[in-house]
Design a protein around this motif. Structure first.
Motif, PDB file in Angstrom:
ATOM      1  N   ASP A   5      90.695  -0.264 101.361  1.00 53.43           N
ATOM      2  CA  ASP A   5      90.509   1.076 100.783  1.00 53.43           C
ATOM      3  C   ASP A   5      89.633   1.074  99.541  1.00 53.43           C
ATOM      4  O   ASP A   5      89.030   2.085  99.200  1.00 53.43           O
ATOM      5  CB  ASP A   5      91.869   1.707 100.451  1.00 53.43           C
ATOM      6  CG  ASP A   5      92.627   0.919  99.412  1.00 53.43           C
ATOM      7  OD1 ASP A   5      92.604   1.309  98.234  1.00 53.43           O
ATOM      8  OD2 ASP A   5      93.246  -0.093  99.778  1.00 53.43           O
ATOM      9  N   ASP A  30      91.544   3.148 105.790  1.00 48.58           N
ATOM     10  CA  ASP A  30      92.993   3.288 105.921  1.00 48.58           C
ATOM     11  C   ASP A  30      93.437   2.729 107.273  1.00 48.58           C
ATOM     12  O   ASP A  30      92.602   2.379 108.119  1.00 48.58           O
ATOM     13  CB  ASP A  30      93.439   4.749 105.754  1.00 48.58           C
ATOM     14  CG  ASP A  30      92.823   5.690 106.774  1.00 48.58           C
ATOM     15  OD1 ASP A  30      92.814   5.346 107.980  1.00 48.58           O
ATOM     16  OD2 ASP A  30      92.356   6.772 106.390  1.00 48.58           O
ATOM     17  N   GLN A  32      94.919   4.079 109.849  1.00 50.25           N
ATOM     18  CA  GLN A  32      94.617   4.873 111.039  1.00 50.25           C
ATOM     19  C   GLN A  32      93.187   4.621 111.510  1.00 50.25           C
ATOM     20  O   GLN A  32      92.924   4.449 112.702  1.00 50.25           O
ATOM     21  CB  GLN A  32      94.813   6.372 110.728  1.00 50.25           C
ATOM     22  CG  GLN A  32      94.857   7.248 111.962  1.00 50.25           C
ATOM     23  CD  GLN A  32      95.341   8.658 111.645  1.00 50.25           C
ATOM     24  OE1 GLN A  32      95.374   9.080 110.494  1.00 50.25           O
ATOM     25  NE2 GLN A  32      95.708   9.385 112.675  1.00 50.25           N
ATOM     26  N   GLU A  33      92.254   4.596 110.552  1.00 45.00           N
ATOM     27  CA  GLU A  33      90.860   4.282 110.901  1.00 45.00           C
ATOM     28  C   GLU A  33      90.753   2.884 111.487  1.00 45.00           C
ATOM     29  O   GLU A  33      89.988   2.637 112.426  1.00 45.00           O
ATOM     30  CB  GLU A  33      89.968   4.382 109.658  1.00 45.00           C
ATOM     31  CG  GLU A  33      89.718   5.785 109.148  1.00 45.00           C
ATOM     32  CD  GLU A  33      88.808   5.787 107.924  1.00 45.00           C
ATOM     33  OE1 GLU A  33      88.280   4.703 107.573  1.00 45.00           O
ATOM     34  OE2 GLU A  33      88.638   6.853 107.318  1.00 45.00           O
ATOM     35  N   MET A  52      97.579  -0.057 102.109  1.00 45.54           N
ATOM     36  CA  MET A  52      96.501   0.888 102.367  1.00 45.54           C
ATOM     37  C   MET A  52      97.032   2.320 102.292  1.00 45.54           C
ATOM     38  O   MET A  52      98.257   2.546 102.314  1.00 45.54           O
ATOM     39  CB  MET A  52      95.876   0.619 103.745  1.00 45.54           C
ATOM     40  CG  MET A  52      95.305  -0.782 103.901  1.00 45.54           C
ATOM     41  SD  MET A  52      94.447  -1.008 105.466  1.00 45.54           S
ATOM     42  CE  MET A  52      92.970  -0.046 105.142  1.00 45.54           C
ATOM     43  N   PRO A  53      96.128   3.313 102.209  1.00 44.18           N
ATOM     44  CA  PRO A  53      96.567   4.721 102.208  1.00 44.18           C
ATOM     45  C   PRO A  53      97.300   5.037 103.518  1.00 44.18           C
ATOM     46  O   PRO A  53      97.070   4.387 104.536  1.00 44.18           O
ATOM     47  CB  PRO A  53      95.246   5.491 102.110  1.00 44.18           C
ATOM     48  CG  PRO A  53      94.260   4.518 101.562  1.00 44.18           C
ATOM     49  CD  PRO A  53      94.667   3.178 102.088  1.00 44.18           C
ATOM     50  N   PRO A  54      98.220   6.042 103.476  1.00 48.60           N
ATOM     51  CA  PRO A  54      98.455   6.930 102.333  1.00 48.60           C
ATOM     52  C   PRO A  54      99.537   6.449 101.378  1.00 48.60           C
ATOM     53  O   PRO A  54      99.600   6.887 100.238  1.00 48.60           O
ATOM     54  CB  PRO A  54      98.908   8.229 103.007  1.00 48.60           C
ATOM     55  CG  PRO A  54      99.620   7.745 104.246  1.00 48.60           C
ATOM     56  CD  PRO A  54      98.863   6.525 104.711  1.00 48.60           C
ATOM     57  N   PHE A  56     100.312   3.146 100.405  1.00 47.01           N
ATOM     58  CA  PHE A  56     100.015   1.913  99.672  1.00 47.01           C
ATOM     59  C   PHE A  56     101.246   0.998  99.602  1.00 47.01           C
ATOM     60  O   PHE A  56     101.557   0.434  98.555  1.00 47.01           O
ATOM     61  CB  PHE A  56      99.502   2.229  98.259  1.00 47.01           C
ATOM     62  CG  PHE A  56      98.164   2.905  98.254  1.00 47.01           C
ATOM     63  CD1 PHE A  56      96.995   2.169  98.390  1.00 47.01           C
ATOM     64  CD2 PHE A  56      98.084   4.281  98.140  1.00 47.01           C
ATOM     65  CE1 PHE A  56      95.762   2.792  98.402  1.00 47.01           C
ATOM     66  CE2 PHE A  56      96.848   4.920  98.154  1.00 47.01           C
ATOM     67  CZ  PHE A  56      95.684   4.179  98.289  1.00 47.01           C
ATOM     68  N   GLU A  59     101.269  -0.424 105.029  1.00 49.13           N
ATOM     69  CA  GLU A  59     100.507   0.185 106.136  1.00 49.13           C
ATOM     70  C   GLU A  59      99.599  -0.825 106.835  1.00 49.13           C
ATOM     71  O   GLU A  59      99.474  -0.829 108.061  1.00 49.13           O
ATOM     72  CB  GLU A  59      99.663   1.366 105.634  1.00 49.13           C
ATOM     73  CG  GLU A  59     100.457   2.603 105.276  1.00 49.13           C
ATOM     74  CD  GLU A  59     101.030   2.559 103.869  1.00 49.13           C
ATOM     75  OE1 GLU A  59     101.621   3.554 103.451  1.00 49.13           O
ATOM     76  OE2 GLU A  59     100.855   1.522 103.180  1.00 49.13           O
TER      77      GLU A  59
END
Length: 227
Positions: A5, A30, A32-33, A52-54, A56, A59
């Motif tokens: 990120d 993130d 999902q990507e 990672m987002p969202p 942190f 994930e």
């Protein structure tokens, strides 16, 4: 592909790996990507940030576990700001092939970092020495006590993913001495009869404290779970 990120670190990672001859097929900011890109590009190796987002939190780890279930052809190297040995154990609990867990500070040593990338991409393992050191402290009272100090050093380097030659260079001993130490380790840990590579992996899993699930997952003839 690279999932991180922090834009500056991601750019730096891309440049470092491309200079080493890797092709970066995708980048992600993130989890999902990351999962979408792995599904689209099927990369040989994914370098993934732990947090990672969202949220942190974990994930990146959860995404990595999903990749290892659903895209077994993609090796995974996790990067973490701090030593979080539980995540390393989670990744290794199902399969030790093509997996790594390093602290982000290791990226500064470009040669070592690239060596770890190549090892993981080739199906090996790469564990950060600080993670291994913490595991040694935590596992102070079990069958590992049967090992001599030198045998524990050898097992720790095995857990980092080093070859016999790499262990010999690190300890400044001969490869034949390393092989003898490994044979002693396998005997003292009472590992089941199996081929040498399999017993070596079982020794590392025992060291990491994930021997039960990992051993069954790596039993001869076992196939990884279907996607």
């Amino acid at each position: 592909m690279i999932a991180e990120d922090s834009v500056l670190l991601r750019i730096g990672l891309v440049k470092v790996v491309e200079m080493a001859g890797f092709e970066v097929v995708a980048e992600a900011g993130d989890a999902q990507e990351l999962l979408a890109a792995v599904g689209e590009h099927r990369p040989d190796l994914a370098v993934v940030d732990v947090r990672m987002p969202p949220g942190f939190t974990d994930e990146g780890v959860r995404a990595a576990l999903s990749i290892r279930r659903n895209s077994p052809g993609t090796a995974v190297l996790m990067l973490s700001q701090y030593v979080e040995e539980r995540y390393a154990a989670d990744l290794l609990a199902t399969n030790t092939s093509g997996v790594g867990y390093l602290l982000k500070q290791r990226v500064a040593d470009v040669e070592e970092f690239i060596e770890a990338l190549r090892r993981v991409a080739a199906g090996g393992t790469a564990l950060d020495p600080q993670v291994v050191a913490q595991l040694l402290v935590r596992r102070a009272s079990d069958p590992l006590e049967r090992l001599t100090a030198r045998e524990r050093d050898v097992l720790a380097l095995m857990a980092e993913g080093r070859s016999n030659a790499g262990i010999a260079a690190q300890l400044v001993v001969s490869e034949s001495a390393v092989a003898k130490h490994i044979n002693n380790i396998l005997a003292k840990l009472d590992l089941p009869k199996a081929d040498a590579d399999h017993r070596r992996v079982l020794a590392v899993l025992h060291f990491l404290g994930v021997g039960g699930q990992g051993a069954s997952a790596l039993a001869p003839g076992h196939q990884p779970p279907a996607p």
